[in-house]
Scaffold this active site. Structure first.
Site, PDB file in Angstrom:
ATOM      1  N   SER A  96       8.793   0.013  -3.414  1.00 61.43           N
ATOM      2  CA  SER A  96       8.378   1.084  -4.322  1.00 61.43           C
ATOM      3  C   SER A  96       8.151   2.338  -3.497  1.00 61.43           C
ATOM      4  O   SER A  96       7.158   2.435  -2.768  1.00 61.43           O
ATOM      5  CB  SER A  96       7.080   0.695  -5.049  1.00 61.43           C
ATOM      6  OG  SER A  96       7.304  -0.422  -5.875  1.00 61.43           O
ATOM      7  N   LYS A 171       9.431   3.038 -11.802  1.00 63.70           N
ATOM      8  CA  LYS A 171       8.330   2.302 -11.174  1.00 63.70           C
ATOM      9  C   LYS A 171       7.088   3.178 -11.054  1.00 63.70           C
ATOM     10  O   LYS A 171       5.963   2.704 -11.252  1.00 63.70           O
ATOM     11  CB  LYS A 171       8.758   1.795  -9.794  1.00 63.70           C
ATOM     12  CG  LYS A 171       7.649   1.059  -9.032  1.00 63.70           C
ATOM     13  CD  LYS A 171       7.114  -0.159  -9.797  1.00 63.70           C
ATOM     14  CE  LYS A 171       5.893  -0.787  -9.130  1.00 63.70           C
ATOM     15  NZ  LYS A 171       6.195  -1.524  -7.907  1.00 63.70           N
ATOM     16  N   LYS A 239      -0.672   4.531  -2.835  1.00 61.35           N
ATOM     17  CA  LYS A 239       0.605   5.096  -2.375  1.00 61.35           C
ATOM     18  C   LYS A 239       1.483   5.459  -3.573  1.00 61.35           C
ATOM     19  O   LYS A 239       2.092   6.537  -3.615  1.00 61.35           O
ATOM     20  CB  LYS A 239       1.294   4.088  -1.456  1.00 61.35           C
ATOM     21  CG  LYS A 239       2.680   4.482  -0.979  1.00 61.35           C
ATOM     22  CD  LYS A 239       3.793   3.830  -1.795  1.00 61.35           C
ATOM     23  CE  LYS A 239       3.745   2.326  -1.701  1.00 61.35           C
ATOM     24  NZ  LYS A 239       4.849   1.696  -2.462  1.00 61.35           N
TER      25      LYS A 239
END
Length: 290
Positions: A96, A171, A239
């Site tokens: 990701s 995502k 993140k």
């Protein structure tokens, strides 16, 4: 059966690679942060000395590492995947990472005569182990069809979202929804518990109504039972939310609740599961539900 390189056999990568091996594919592995899992090697996976050697041996290389810089170094660093590719091979990044960087990585791999898919996943360790991951794919229809039999060994809900970068954008959207839903479940359970009502019974009651969700089911139970060993670490979710917030700035979009969720994560231990966001809410309330 294919020769498949798999780089990044951590909490999620290990079972994902295991499903490919169980289906009869030959795996080529290399050290990322830790040695390749012994159970995969003892079952026939070949241990390589570098990502370059993995790419030389495999027809398809899958990458499953934590963040954008690690994907870049895996692909283009010294003895990286790019150095071992030959025309016609396929690189699938299931990490990701940044959608913008993904498009640049895809262009560089394409320039080597190879195909590229970004295919991040959702479902956590549970989904990885049960081969029920949601897989969000960016790339061409032709390449997607080539890779689909592999995706079907690792996931259930598999969607080609658009061209390279679209999978990563999807995502990021997923992680916004997950973070905000974890925060909502945490708020609800703290409210109920401080009001003197058993949060476990509240969760059970809500599971049958419009508030029911996978987050309430899985993460709500973790909050009540204080089982914060990662599934998916807070640090990794931060993140992903950083990608959302930086992307929003570039697009001129306001994501106020995403920013709030990120600030709550900042008050938590980044090594814990993201369900531990409730500990920040408990601190604000001066009340622990467990």
């Amino acid at each position: 059966m294919s020769n498949i390189g798999f780089i990044g056999t951590g909490i999620m990568g290990r079972p994902m690679a295991g499903h490919l091996q169980a289906a009869g594919h030959q795996l080529y592995l290399c050290r990322h942060r830790t040695p390749p899992p012994e159970e995969l090697v003892s079952s026939g996976a070949v241990e390589c000395v570098s990502a370059k050697e993995v790419a030389e041996q495999a027809d398809i290389v899958i990458i499953m590492v934590p963040d954008t810089p690690q994907v870049e170094s895996t692909l283009f660093g010294e003895a990286g995947v790019g150095a071992g590719l030959s025309p016609g091979k396929l690189v699938i990044d299931m990490s990701s990472i940044s959608p913008i960087e993904t498009r640049a990585f895809a262009a560089r791999i394409n320039d080597l005569g190879c195909d590229y898919l970004d295919a991040p996943v959702s479902g956590g360790e549970v989904g990885a182990k049960s081969a029920s991951l949601t897989i969000m794919v960016g790339g061409s229809e032709t390449v997607f069809q080539k890779a689909s039999p592999l995706f079907e060994l690792m996931g259930k809900n598999i969607t080609l979202v658009g061209e390279n970068g679209a999978g990563q954008t999807c995502k990021v959207a997923n992680q916004i929804i997950v973070a905000l839903t974890i925060e909502a479940v945490g708020e609800a359970l703290v409210f109920a518990s401080k009001a003197g009502v058993d949060p476990a019974r509240v969760r059970q009651a809500l599971m049958g109504g419009f508030a029911g969700s996978k987050i309430l089911e899985v993460h709500g139970e973790r909050m009540i039972n204080r089982t914060f060993d990662p599934g998916f670490r807070i640090g990794l979710h931060q993140k992903d939310l950083n990608l959302a917030l930086s992307g929003a700035r570039a697009l001129g979009v306001s994501l106020p609740n995403t920013a709030t969720a990120q600030e709550l994560f900042n008050a938590c231990d980044g090594e814990l599961d993201h369900s531990a966001l409730i500990t920040a809410l408990e601190g604000l309330a001066g009340h622990e539900i467990g």
